[in-house]
Design an enzyme around this catalytic site. Structure first.
Site, PDB file in Angstrom:
ATOM      1  N   GLU A  83      -2.056  -5.596  -6.534  1.00 30.71           N
ATOM      2  CA  GLU A  83      -2.469  -6.065  -7.859  1.00 30.71           C
ATOM      3  C   GLU A  83      -2.851  -4.905  -8.763  1.00 30.71           C
ATOM      4  O   GLU A  83      -2.618  -4.953  -9.973  1.00 30.71           O
ATOM      5  CB  GLU A  83      -3.639  -7.048  -7.720  1.00 30.71           C
ATOM      6  CG  GLU A  83      -3.953  -7.845  -8.967  1.00 30.71           C
ATOM      7  CD  GLU A  83      -4.969  -7.175  -9.898  1.00 30.71           C
ATOM      8  OE1 GLU A  83      -5.220  -7.728 -10.981  1.00 30.71           O
ATOM      9  OE2 GLU A  83      -5.527  -6.114  -9.518  1.00 30.71           O
ATOM     10  N   GLU A  84      -3.434  -3.868  -8.190  1.00 32.56           N
ATOM     11  CA  GLU A  84      -3.921  -2.755  -9.005  1.00 32.56           C
ATOM     12  C   GLU A  84      -2.800  -1.806  -9.429  1.00 32.56           C
ATOM     13  O   GLU A  84      -3.056  -0.844 -10.148  1.00 32.56           O
ATOM     14  CB  GLU A  84      -5.003  -1.976  -8.245  1.00 32.56           C
ATOM     15  CG  GLU A  84      -6.260  -2.779  -7.931  1.00 32.56           C
ATOM     16  CD  GLU A  84      -7.079  -3.130  -9.165  1.00 32.56           C
ATOM     17  OE1 GLU A  84      -6.647  -2.810 -10.282  1.00 32.56           O
ATOM     18  OE2 GLU A  84      -8.152  -3.731  -9.001  1.00 32.56           O
ATOM     19  N   ASP A  97      -6.298  -5.078  -2.371  1.00 28.11           N
ATOM     20  CA  ASP A  97      -6.135  -3.664  -2.712  1.00 28.11           C
ATOM     21  C   ASP A  97      -7.166  -3.278  -3.758  1.00 28.11           C
ATOM     22  O   ASP A  97      -7.625  -4.115  -4.537  1.00 28.11           O
ATOM     23  CB  ASP A  97      -4.722  -3.386  -3.214  1.00 28.11           C
ATOM     24  CG  ASP A  97      -4.369  -4.139  -4.482  1.00 28.11           C
ATOM     25  OD1 ASP A  97      -4.544  -5.381  -4.499  1.00 28.11           O
ATOM     26  OD2 ASP A  97      -3.921  -3.507  -5.460  1.00 28.11           O
ATOM     27  N   HIS A 103     -13.891  -0.731 -11.244  1.00 29.41           N
ATOM     28  CA  HIS A 103     -13.179   0.533 -11.444  1.00 29.41           C
ATOM     29  C   HIS A 103     -14.122   1.694 -11.755  1.00 29.41           C
ATOM     30  O   HIS A 103     -13.659   2.779 -12.101  1.00 29.41           O
ATOM     31  CB  HIS A 103     -12.121   0.418 -12.546  1.00 29.41           C
ATOM     32  CG  HIS A 103     -10.987  -0.493 -12.221  1.00 29.41           C
ATOM     33  ND1 HIS A 103      -9.744  -0.381 -12.811  1.00 29.41           N
ATOM     34  CD2 HIS A 103     -10.883  -1.541 -11.367  1.00 29.41           C
ATOM     35  CE1 HIS A 103      -8.937  -1.317 -12.340  1.00 29.41           C
ATOM     36  NE2 HIS A 103      -9.613  -2.031 -11.459  1.00 29.41           N
ATOM     37  N   HIS A 149      -6.860 -10.599  -4.336  1.00 31.10           N
ATOM     38  CA  HIS A 149      -6.203  -9.376  -3.874  1.00 31.10           C
ATOM     39  C   HIS A 149      -7.184  -8.502  -3.123  1.00 31.10           C
ATOM     40  O   HIS A 149      -8.385  -8.484  -3.433  1.00 31.10           O
ATOM     41  CB  HIS A 149      -5.545  -8.614  -5.027  1.00 31.10           C
ATOM     42  CG  HIS A 149      -6.473  -7.991  -6.013  1.00 31.10           C
ATOM     43  ND1 HIS A 149      -6.922  -6.700  -5.895  1.00 31.10           N
ATOM     44  CD2 HIS A 149      -7.025  -8.468  -7.159  1.00 31.10           C
ATOM     45  CE1 HIS A 149      -7.713  -6.405  -6.924  1.00 31.10           C
ATOM     46  NE2 HIS A 149      -7.795  -7.461  -7.708  1.00 31.10           N
TER      47      HIS A 149
END
Length: 471
Positions: free
Chosen positions: A153-154, A90, A444, A88
């Site tokens: 995805e996030e 994103d 993150h 992904h």
């Protein structure tokens, strides 16, 4: 066919790989509802990142497809079966406290520092170069290899939901979006909201909580919380003095000011991935904990007391009566990714709950709902993804174990995680890297990074893995 030195082949392409990874990382591919359109359903930045990668692959003469802006794929090889590599592009919002611009993709001390370096644009480029290497070496394949590029995805996984309504499901595959050696089991993941019923109370003259806000995404530990309090007939000095003591006592950063009869408070915490809330410091929970010690109007007091009773210092669901432990994946965890309150509407909590396969989901949610009802909260907007696992003896698992052990010389232990990867979109899918044992997990978090030597090693592992699964 002579044996291939996968690491040597990757080293030959080192400069190009790093430069292309930096280019992808410089695109701010965060969900942006304000710039979404028919061809960019998740916003301009995410669409730019998707088109960058697909254009690059088209230039390199892969078969490519953009599936309505929701996802894309890059394919090589021939055959009936598909080996999937699920990535992904994103990323979560950058947050605060970076020591370099989060989208500059600077190289410092042998690491690329950028939002997405580890999760998941760095590994996506590693997987791309792994497939590119196989193409350039003209290695014979009996299956198609398809990199599937997700864009949501996030958040809500709308990308893969849309993609698999229109495209083939790979028979087997891996996601380069977690830890090495091999992740064969993942917790169930449930996002939902706890919404407070509006109360009609007379709060004239009382101290009122006007506004409270913390958090951007459910799968992130919030690193900032802010509140505004109307003082009514009261003096704000006591509140501000107590806040200063609270901040100092909890070794936090915070600020306060008084303006036009209101007190404005701000708390800074530490962001982390929501799969393990203990790795961060939830600014919203700290601020709610502080405010719960003061006398507010009934609606605000109920909100703050509820948050303190069930979630402060309790990321395992103990107070809610849903705590559970599993030997493979560990504890049930609860991350309060968003906390909001408005005096006109009441409070709302955005919850990211991760649970072991041993939990009966329906029973768990019944227990939770029963527990919160006396506090005038209800569960809404439930989005659940069941636990996922692949048998330890599956050829997918044993093949990847062989690749990892040959290249690293280390035993490929099988592990289970609380995170959720695209591997669970496949019936036979596992997560495979990019985080090596002993490396700090900065996903993150501020100053997210990936070591260049790890990026190169992961590329070599992905190349051999793809070849072994598709030859």
């Amino acid at each position: 066919m002579k044996s291939i030195d996968w690491q040597e082949e990757v080293t030959k392409r080192k400069g190009e790989l790093i430069a292309d990874a930096q280019q992808l990382l410089r695109i701010k591919s965060v969900l942006d509802e304000e710039t979404k359109s028919d061809h960019a359903p998740f916003g301009k930045g995410i669409q730019e990142a998707l088109e960058y990668l697909l254009t690059k692959a088209d230039h390199d003469q892969f078969s490519v497809k953009n599936v309505d802006g929701y996802a894309g794929h890059i394919e090589w090889g021939k055959g009936e079966e598909i080996v999937g590599v699920l990535c992904h592009i994103d990323v979560v919002p950058e947050g605060d406290g970076w020591t370099s611009p989060p989208y500059a993709a600077e190289i410092r001390d042998g690491e690329i520092v950028a939002r997405g370096a580890l999760d998941d644009k760095g590994p996506t480029m590693a997987a791309y170069y792994a497939l590119k290497l196989i193409k350039e070496l003209d290695l014979p394949l009996s299956k198609r290899v398809r990199m599937i590029i997700g864009t949501d995805e996030e958040s809500d996984w709308r990308c893969v939901d849309h993609y698999f309504k229109h495209e083939e499901m790979p028979a087997v595959g891996f996601a380069p979006d977690a830890d090495f050696p091999i992740i064969f089991a993942e917790k169930g993941i449930c996002d939902f909201e706890l919404i407070q019923a509006k109360a009609n109370v007379n709060s004239e003259g009382k101290v009122k909580l006007e506004h409270f806000e913390s958090g951007r995404r459910l799968n992130m530990v919030p690193d900032l919380a802010e509140a505004s309090i109307s003082l009514g007939d009261n003096n704000g000095e006591e509140l501000i003095e107590a806040f200063s003591r609270f901040i100092e006592g909890h070794e936090l950063e915070g600020s306060s000011r008084t303006e036009d009869g209101r007190v404005y408070l701000q708390v800074k915490g530490v962001s982390a991935h929501g799969m393990e809330p203990k790795n961060g410091r939830n600014a919203g929970l700290y601020l709610a904990q502080f405010l719960a010690g003061f006398s507010f109007d009934e609606q605000a007091a109920t909100f703050l007391t509820f948050v303190k009773q069930y979630f402060v210092d309790d990321s395992r669901g103990t107070a809610l009566g849903i705590a559970c432990y599993d030997e493979e994946v560990g504890d049930l965890t609860i991350n309060i990714g968003r906390l909001t309150y408005e005096k006109e509407t009441g409070g709302k909590l955005g919850v990211n709950l991760r649970y072991p396969a041993a939990v009966n989901f329906s029973d768990m949610m019944t227990t939770l709902t029963t527990q919160i009802q006396p506090h005038a909260f209800q569960v809404e907007n439930v989005d659940n993804s069941e636990p996922h696992h692949v048998e330890k003896e599956d050829p997918l698992v044993t093949t990847l174990q062989g690749v990892y052990e040959r290249q690293t010389g280390e035993k490929a232990e099988l592990i289970a995680i609380g995170g959720g990867t695209y591997a669970r979109a496949l019936k036979r899918g596992v997560a495979f890297g990019p985080l090596f044992p002993g490396r700090a997990d900065a996903a993150h978090q501020k100053d997210e990074s990936i070591a260049i030597e790890d990026l190169l090693q992961a590329t070599a592992l992905y190349a051999e893995a793809i070849y072994e699964l598709a030859k």
